[in-house]
Design a protein around this motif. Structure first.
Motif, PDB file in Angstrom:
ATOM      1  N   THR A 217      14.479  52.948 106.513  1.00 38.69           N
ATOM      2  CA  THR A 217      14.269  52.420 105.167  1.00 38.69           C
ATOM      3  C   THR A 217      13.697  53.138 104.198  1.00 38.69           C
ATOM      4  OG1 THR A 217      14.041  50.131 106.210  1.00 38.69           O
ATOM      5  CG2 THR A 217      12.925  50.249 104.153  1.00 38.69           C
ATOM      6  N   TRP A 219      11.515  53.356 100.923  1.00 36.25           N
ATOM      7  CA  TRP A 219      10.529  52.824  99.957  1.00 36.25           C
ATOM      8  C   TRP A 219      10.199  53.720  98.790  1.00 36.25           C
ATOM      9  CZ3 TRP A 219       9.502  47.843 100.635  1.00 36.25           C
ATOM     10  CH2 TRP A 219       9.579  47.231 102.093  1.00 36.25           C
ATOM     11  N   ASN A 232      10.014  49.409  95.302  1.00 36.15           N
ATOM     12  CA  ASN A 232      11.360  48.924  95.629  1.00 36.15           C
ATOM     13  C   ASN A 232      11.799  49.442  97.172  1.00 36.15           C
ATOM     14  OD1 ASN A 232      12.214  47.938  93.240  1.00 36.15           O
ATOM     15  ND2 ASN A 232      11.454  49.573  92.339  1.00 36.15           N
ATOM     16  N   ARG A 233      12.422  48.660  97.589  1.00 38.14           N
ATOM     17  CA  ARG A 233      13.391  49.157  98.654  1.00 38.14           C
ATOM     18  C   ARG A 233      14.708  49.544  98.186  1.00 38.14           C
ATOM     19  NH1 ARG A 233      13.177  46.407 103.739  1.00 38.14           N
ATOM     20  NH2 ARG A 233      12.341  44.601 102.784  1.00 38.14           N
ATOM     21  N   GLU A 269      10.375  44.802  95.363  1.00 39.77           N
ATOM     22  CA  GLU A 269       9.732  43.993  96.576  1.00 39.77           C
ATOM     23  C   GLU A 269       8.376  43.503  95.911  1.00 39.77           C
ATOM     24  OE1 GLU A 269      10.970  43.097  99.521  1.00 39.77           O
ATOM     25  OE2 GLU A 269      12.968  44.161  99.103  1.00 39.77           O
ATOM     26  N   TYR A 270       7.864  44.352  95.218  1.00 39.10           N
ATOM     27  CA  TYR A 270       6.280  43.835  94.845  1.00 39.10           C
ATOM     28  C   TYR A 270       6.185  44.620  93.393  1.00 39.10           C
ATOM     29  CZ  TYR A 270       1.354  42.840  96.002  1.00 39.10           C
ATOM     30  OH  TYR A 270       0.194  42.124  95.946  1.00 39.10           O
ATOM     31  N   ILE A 311       3.178  44.914 105.757  1.00 37.16           N
ATOM     32  CA  ILE A 311       4.638  44.752 105.634  1.00 37.16           C
ATOM     33  C   ILE A 311       4.810  44.122 106.893  1.00 37.16           C
ATOM     34  CG2 ILE A 311       6.957  46.175 106.022  1.00 37.16           C
ATOM     35  CD1 ILE A 311       5.616  46.205 103.214  1.00 37.16           C
ATOM     36  N   ARG A 315       9.027  42.816 104.749  1.00 36.58           N
ATOM     37  CA  ARG A 315       8.654  42.276 103.447  1.00 36.58           C
ATOM     38  C   ARG A 315       7.209  42.673 103.276  1.00 36.58           C
ATOM     39  NH1 ARG A 315      13.339  41.862 100.615  1.00 36.58           N
ATOM     40  NH2 ARG A 315      14.881  40.917 102.079  1.00 36.58           N
TER      41      ARG A 315
END
Length: 361
Positions: A217, A219, A232-233, A269-270, A311, A315
């Motif tokens: 993943t 980030w 963001n992912r 995502e945040y 996380i 998420r």
């Protein structure tokens, strides 16, 4: 010599954070000139960049060496200078070090990547392998973070140049993007846009945090204007919206966009309103703090602290403010081979602060 003495006499502050994880802060290295980024070497030491244009070696005991030879000339103005430093995935075999930096002249400057082979004296065989295009005449918003993916390709974040924010939505511009290239600087095979073979994602403002989790993943965090800093992912081919969508407003108070969401644009995502000015990003993977494994650590320049993003199942489910005792801006965050967190302070003189567990079992 002064930096060696100061490093040896490290100050220790013991604090227990709100999540009841006991930790302490100690100065590992000091005497640095506006340090920007850090990467660890196999011998337990590290390389650290100084934004005005120097690369230094830090020994395992925290002693700081003289500037290394071979670093390209940087455009040291505004937010420009020497940025990130990363090691090639096969560093133990090829000794290759990658540097991102701003290069001039002022009327036509850009983010670039150079690589060279690390020797006892510095970098040898240095070559510029990538230059962002188009060039710009503003000394701000360079991006400049790098990370290798598990497949051996290299990601580079680029800023929108501030005065060129619409370029972030132009696929054929290198501004406001995350680029994916080979280790020699060519467009990486499999990138999503035929018309822009080095672009991996777009719609970014000024990303100064990039980290790859063990599961692959990716980030990223980026600065918003007044409000709207984002986490963001990253997914190949995705549009992250800037400046068509944003949770922030212009510095003048003017509306940049009436939209916080539009079809085809990925939501963060945040995000933070007001802004925290994020810089540096690490996914915690060590053994020293098992409670934090998988969490994100973000430097918050405005509040002079670090934010831990909890996380769970991929998420963000919570946030915690940490390490504000030193009252300094944290420019970069790395996880050391010993499992400690290392915080690079944005100051002159700058420090590298080590976060270790208090009274480990």
């Amino acid at each position: 010599m002064l930096s060696l003495l100061l490093a040896a006499a490290c100050a220790v502050i013991t604090t227990t954070c709100g999540a009841q994880v006991p930790w302490r802060l100690e100065t590992w290295a000091t005497g640095l000139d506006a340090p920007w980024s850090l990467t660890f070497l196999p011998d337990g030491g590290a390389l650290v960049t100084e934004r005005p244009g120097s690369l230094r070696r830090i020994a395992a005991d925290g002693s700081v060496g003289e500037p290394l030879a071979g670093v390209p000339a940087v455009y040291d103005a505004g937010q420009g200078g020497l940025f990130d430093v990363v090691l090639h995935p096969q560093f133990s075999d090829n000794a290759l070090v990658y540097l991102s930096y701003a290069e001039g002249p002022p009327a036509a400057n850009a983010t670039a990547i150079a690589r060279g082979r690390l020797t006892d004296d510095g970098l040898a065989g240095v070559e510029v392998i990538y230059r962002v295009s188009p060039r710009k005449d503003t000394p701000v918003h360079y991006g400049g973070r790098m990370a290798f993916l598990p497949d051996g390709t290299l990601l580079l974040t680029t800023g929108d140049g501030f005065d060129y924010r619409e370029a972030a939505q132009d696929i054929e511009s290198g501004l406001g993007k995350v680029l994916r290239i080979t280790d020699s600087g060519e467009p990486a095979p499999g990138n999503p846009f035929a018309e822009a073979p080095d672009v991996w994602s777009y719609g970014h403002r000024n990303a100064q945090g990039l980290a790859v989790a063990p599961d692959g993943t990716v980030w990223l965090h980026e600065h918003g204007p007044r409000g709207g800093d984002e986490v963001n992912r990253l997914e190949a081919g995705s549009n992250y919206g800037w400046p068509a969508v944003t949770y922030g407003i212009d510095y003048s108070g003017a509306v940049i966009s009436p939209h916080t969401a539009l079809p085809g644009m990925v939501q963060p995502e945040y995000y933070w309103v007001p802004s925290i000015a994020p810089s540096g990003l690490a996914v915690y993977t060590g053994r020293m703090f098992p409670e934090w494994v998988g969490d994100l650590f973000v430097g918050a320049l405005v509040d002079r602290e670090v934010r831990r993003l909890d996380i769970e199942d991929g998420r963000v489910v919570g946030e915690e403010a940490l390490f504000a005792e030193r009252r300094v801006r944290m420019r970069d965050i790395r996880v050391g081979p010993d499992g400690a967190l290392y915080l690079v302070t944005d100051a002159v003189p700058g420090e590298v602060i080590r976060v270790t567990r208090e009274n480990p079992d």
